[in-house]
Design a protein around this motif. Structure first.
Motif, PDB file in Angstrom:
ATOM      1  N   ASP A 183       2.090 -33.070 -50.660  1.00  0.00           N
ATOM      2  CA  ASP A 183       3.554 -32.991 -50.573  1.00  0.00           C
ATOM      3  C   ASP A 183       4.039 -33.022 -49.124  1.00  0.00           C
ATOM      4  N   HIS A 184       3.112 -32.883 -48.190  1.00  0.00           N
ATOM      5  CA  HIS A 184       3.444 -32.955 -46.755  1.00  0.00           C
ATOM      6  C   HIS A 184       2.981 -34.267 -46.128  1.00  0.00           C
ATOM      7  N   SER A 185       1.940 -34.869 -46.715  1.00  0.00           N
ATOM      8  CA  SER A 185       1.245 -35.963 -46.028  1.00  0.00           C
ATOM      9  C   SER A 185       1.448 -37.352 -46.617  1.00  0.00           C
ATOM     10  N   MET A 186       1.864 -37.444 -47.885  1.00  0.00           N
ATOM     11  CA  MET A 186       1.815 -38.760 -48.524  1.00  0.00           C
ATOM     12  C   MET A 186       2.911 -39.721 -48.079  1.00  0.00           C
ATOM     13  N   GLY A 187       3.864 -39.240 -47.311  1.00  0.00           N
ATOM     14  CA  GLY A 187       4.856 -40.148 -46.739  1.00  0.00           C
ATOM     15  C   GLY A 187       4.511 -40.626 -45.345  1.00  0.00           C
ATOM     16  N   SER A 188       3.344 -40.226 -44.852  1.00  0.00           N
ATOM     17  CA  SER A 188       3.022 -40.444 -43.439  1.00  0.00           C
ATOM     18  C   SER A 188       2.808 -41.900 -43.043  1.00  0.00           C
ATOM     19  N   SER A 201      12.396 -50.661 -45.081  1.00  0.00           N
ATOM     20  CA  SER A 201      12.892 -51.009 -46.411  1.00  0.00           C
ATOM     21  C   SER A 201      11.761 -51.210 -47.411  1.00  0.00           C
ATOM     22  N   ARG A 202      10.603 -51.625 -46.903  1.00  0.00           N
ATOM     23  CA  ARG A 202       9.482 -51.876 -47.804  1.00  0.00           C
ATOM     24  C   ARG A 202       9.002 -50.611 -48.504  1.00  0.00           C
ATOM     25  N   PHE A 203       9.358 -49.472 -47.948  1.00  0.00           N
ATOM     26  CA  PHE A 203       8.838 -48.226 -48.511  1.00  0.00           C
ATOM     27  C   PHE A 203       9.715 -47.637 -49.617  1.00  0.00           C
ATOM     28  N   THR A 204      10.895 -48.176 -49.782  1.00  0.00           N
ATOM     29  CA  THR A 204      11.827 -47.494 -50.683  1.00  0.00           C
ATOM     30  C   THR A 204      11.316 -47.444 -52.111  1.00  0.00           C
ATOM     31  N   ALA A 205      10.584 -48.455 -52.543  1.00  0.00           N
ATOM     32  CA  ALA A 205      10.106 -48.480 -53.926  1.00  0.00           C
ATOM     33  C   ALA A 205       9.201 -47.289 -54.225  1.00  0.00           C
ATOM     34  N   LEU A 206       8.505 -46.842 -53.206  1.00  0.00           N
ATOM     35  CA  LEU A 206       7.574 -45.731 -53.416  1.00  0.00           C
ATOM     36  C   LEU A 206       8.277 -44.433 -53.752  1.00  0.00           C
ATOM     37  N   THR A 265       6.892 -38.663 -49.677  1.00  0.00           N
ATOM     38  CA  THR A 265       6.978 -40.129 -49.762  1.00  0.00           C
ATOM     39  C   THR A 265       7.447 -40.686 -48.410  1.00  0.00           C
ATOM     40  N   PRO A 266       7.151 -41.965 -48.159  1.00  0.00           N
ATOM     41  CA  PRO A 266       7.634 -42.583 -46.913  1.00  0.00           C
ATOM     42  C   PRO A 266       9.159 -42.542 -46.786  1.00  0.00           C
ATOM     43  N   ALA A 267       9.869 -42.618 -47.914  1.00  0.00           N
ATOM     44  CA  ALA A 267      11.336 -42.552 -47.844  1.00  0.00           C
ATOM     45  C   ALA A 267      11.790 -41.185 -47.328  1.00  0.00           C
ATOM     46  N   GLY A 268      11.018 -40.150 -47.623  1.00  0.00           N
ATOM     47  CA  GLY A 268      11.343 -38.813 -47.118  1.00  0.00           C
ATOM     48  C   GLY A 268      11.174 -38.746 -45.613  1.00  0.00           C
ATOM     49  N   ALA A 269      10.066 -39.314 -45.115  1.00  0.00           N
ATOM     50  CA  ALA A 269       9.836 -39.354 -43.662  1.00  0.00           C
ATOM     51  C   ALA A 269      10.927 -40.177 -42.982  1.00  0.00           C
ATOM     52  N   ARG A 270      11.340 -41.264 -43.656  1.00  0.00           N
ATOM     53  CA  ARG A 270      12.376 -42.129 -43.090  1.00  0.00           C
ATOM     54  C   ARG A 270      13.707 -41.388 -42.972  1.00  0.00           C
ATOM     55  N   PHE A 271      14.038 -40.592 -43.998  1.00  0.00           N
ATOM     56  CA  PHE A 271      15.300 -39.838 -43.967  1.00  0.00           C
ATOM     57  C   PHE A 271      15.363 -38.950 -42.720  1.00  0.00           C
ATOM     58  N   VAL A 280       0.134 -45.447 -49.963  1.00  0.00           N
ATOM     59  CA  VAL A 280      -0.660 -45.876 -48.807  1.00  0.00           C
ATOM     60  C   VAL A 280      -0.908 -44.626 -47.970  1.00  0.00           C
ATOM     61  N   LEU A 281      -2.137 -44.149 -47.976  1.00  0.00           N
ATOM     62  CA  LEU A 281      -2.442 -42.920 -47.244  1.00  0.00           C
ATOM     63  C   LEU A 281      -2.633 -43.218 -45.760  1.00  0.00           C
TER      64      LEU A 281
END
Ligand SMILES: [Zn+2]
Length: 368
Positions: free
Chosen positions: A128-133, A17-22, A98-104, A206-207
């Motif tokens: 566009d591939h890495s910033m949600g990691s 949940s902490r990542f959703t803002a990003l 984004t982390p929300a994308g990885a979460r989905f 957060v990279l």
């Protein structure tokens, strides 16, 4: 590889949940719409098993899924990805924008698979591939990528963190001011917007770097996910860090950005090599005629998608050679490429990153 216990949904939601803002930050990135799922592979069900607008997940075959981004509906994932699973373990592909994308994708995986992911594989280091990691760090999923990813991300994105935005964009702003034609001005403006947004994303994100670096000298890596053999391979072309995942028995390939399906390829990377990339596409074209490709951007396709990108590289090469022979300097040639009618519907992420990048490399090969 099956020792990781799957997360419970409640535990998972708490961690993420902490990542959703990003996810909001990506809404400012101007990108063309990569919207459609696929062109013409009748055997694949066109109805997604999950759909959140900005991305949808499609079943390609048993244990093989494609996550296809629709950037006309938001920039949470931006790139395509997917996942595979066998009887013992699974593999997630991409960290997304984004982390929300990885979460989905992670959540969809756990709805469909009864095994844990052995890891999440990054196909290459681009934002566009890495910033949600960073998402994977909070979930305990091992993060795999080419051994050079950490250094390339450090050079490209860590270097932007805390840097002076105006200084970073100064030369691009100069291009806009000094553009000789309206067309050149439009191209420069699209580049300025793209780089401004990459700067902002790098500064708000957060990279995370792969904690399982894969040395290309030790690839291909053959794995068995449990009655599902897969191969991880490195090929030259797009970024110098490109990995693909191949499922030979199912004839399915997750290509990352070595394949832009029905879209202009991004050719800006200092390690992008036009001959290397064309050679890689030749290899892809040599695989079975019924191969299904899940590209880094654009719709899932068969061999016709590989042929179409090879045709596009031919056109870039022919136009560059013609301009070079006519004595057009590279600084003008980058804006004088004409999109042929047959590629008019192909999205261009940013002129400078795609077309100007290609023309510059082609000119350099011709000794300019
Ligand atoms: Zn890329």
């Amino acid at each position: 590889m099956s020792s990781l216990a799957p997360f419970s949904r409640r535990q998972f939601l708490c961690e993420t949940s902490r990542f959703t803002a990003l996810s909001a930050l990506a809404a400012v990135v101007p990108l063309p719409a990569f919207a459609s799922f696929r062109a013409n592979i009748p055997a694949i069900n066109q109805t997604p098993v999950e759909d959140v607008g900005y991305a949808a997940i499609y079943k390609i075959s048993d244990g093989h899924y494609a996550t296809i981004s629709n950037t006309s509906k938001g920039f949470t994932t931006i790139c395509n990805g997917g996942f595979l699973f066998g009887k013992d373990a699974g593999l997630l592909i991409e960290g997304f924008g984004t982390p929300a994308g990885a979460r989905f994708q992670f959540e969809a995986f756990h709805k469909l698979a009864e095994v844990a992911p052995a890891g999440a594989l990054l196909t290459h280091y681009h934002f566009d591939h890495s910033m949600g990691s960073a998402f994977y760090g909070a979930t305990g999923v091992q993060f795999w990528g080419h051994a050079a990813v950490a250094r390339r991300m450090t050079d490209a994105y860590v270097a932007l963190q805390g840097a002076d935005r105006a200084a970073f964009l100064a030369s691009l702003e100069k291009h806009v001011r000094e553009a000789k034609t309206d067309t050149a001005k439009q191209h420069a403006q699209s580049d300025l917007a793209a780089f401004g947004n990459i700067f902002d994303m790098a500064n708000k994100t957060v990279l995370a770097f792969p904690n399982r670096p894969l040395d290309p000298a030790r690839l291909p890596l053959q794995l068995d996910l449990g009655h599902l053999p897969i191969i991880i391979e490195h090929y030259a072309g797009h970024s110098g860090t490109d990995l693909i995942v191949r499922s030979p028995e199912h004839k399915i390939v997750y290509t990352g950005d070595l394949l832009f399906s029905h879209a202009y390829p991004a050719c800006f990377d200092e390690q992008c090599t036009m001959p290397g990339w064309r050679n890689t596409l030749k290899t892809f074209a040599s695989w079975d005629k019924d191969t299904t490709f899940v590209p880094g951007h654009g719709p899932v396709c068969g061999q016709e998608g590989i042929q179409s990108l090879r045709d596009l590289f031919d056109d870039l090469g022919e136009q560059a050679e013609k301009m070079h022979k006519a004595g057009v300097p590279v600084s003008d040639a980058v804006d004088q490429y004409i999109v042929p009618d047959k590629f008019k519907t192909y999205p261009i992420f940013a002129w400078g990153l795609c077309i100007a990048g290609a023309i510059r490399k082609l000119y350099a090969e011709m000794g300019a």
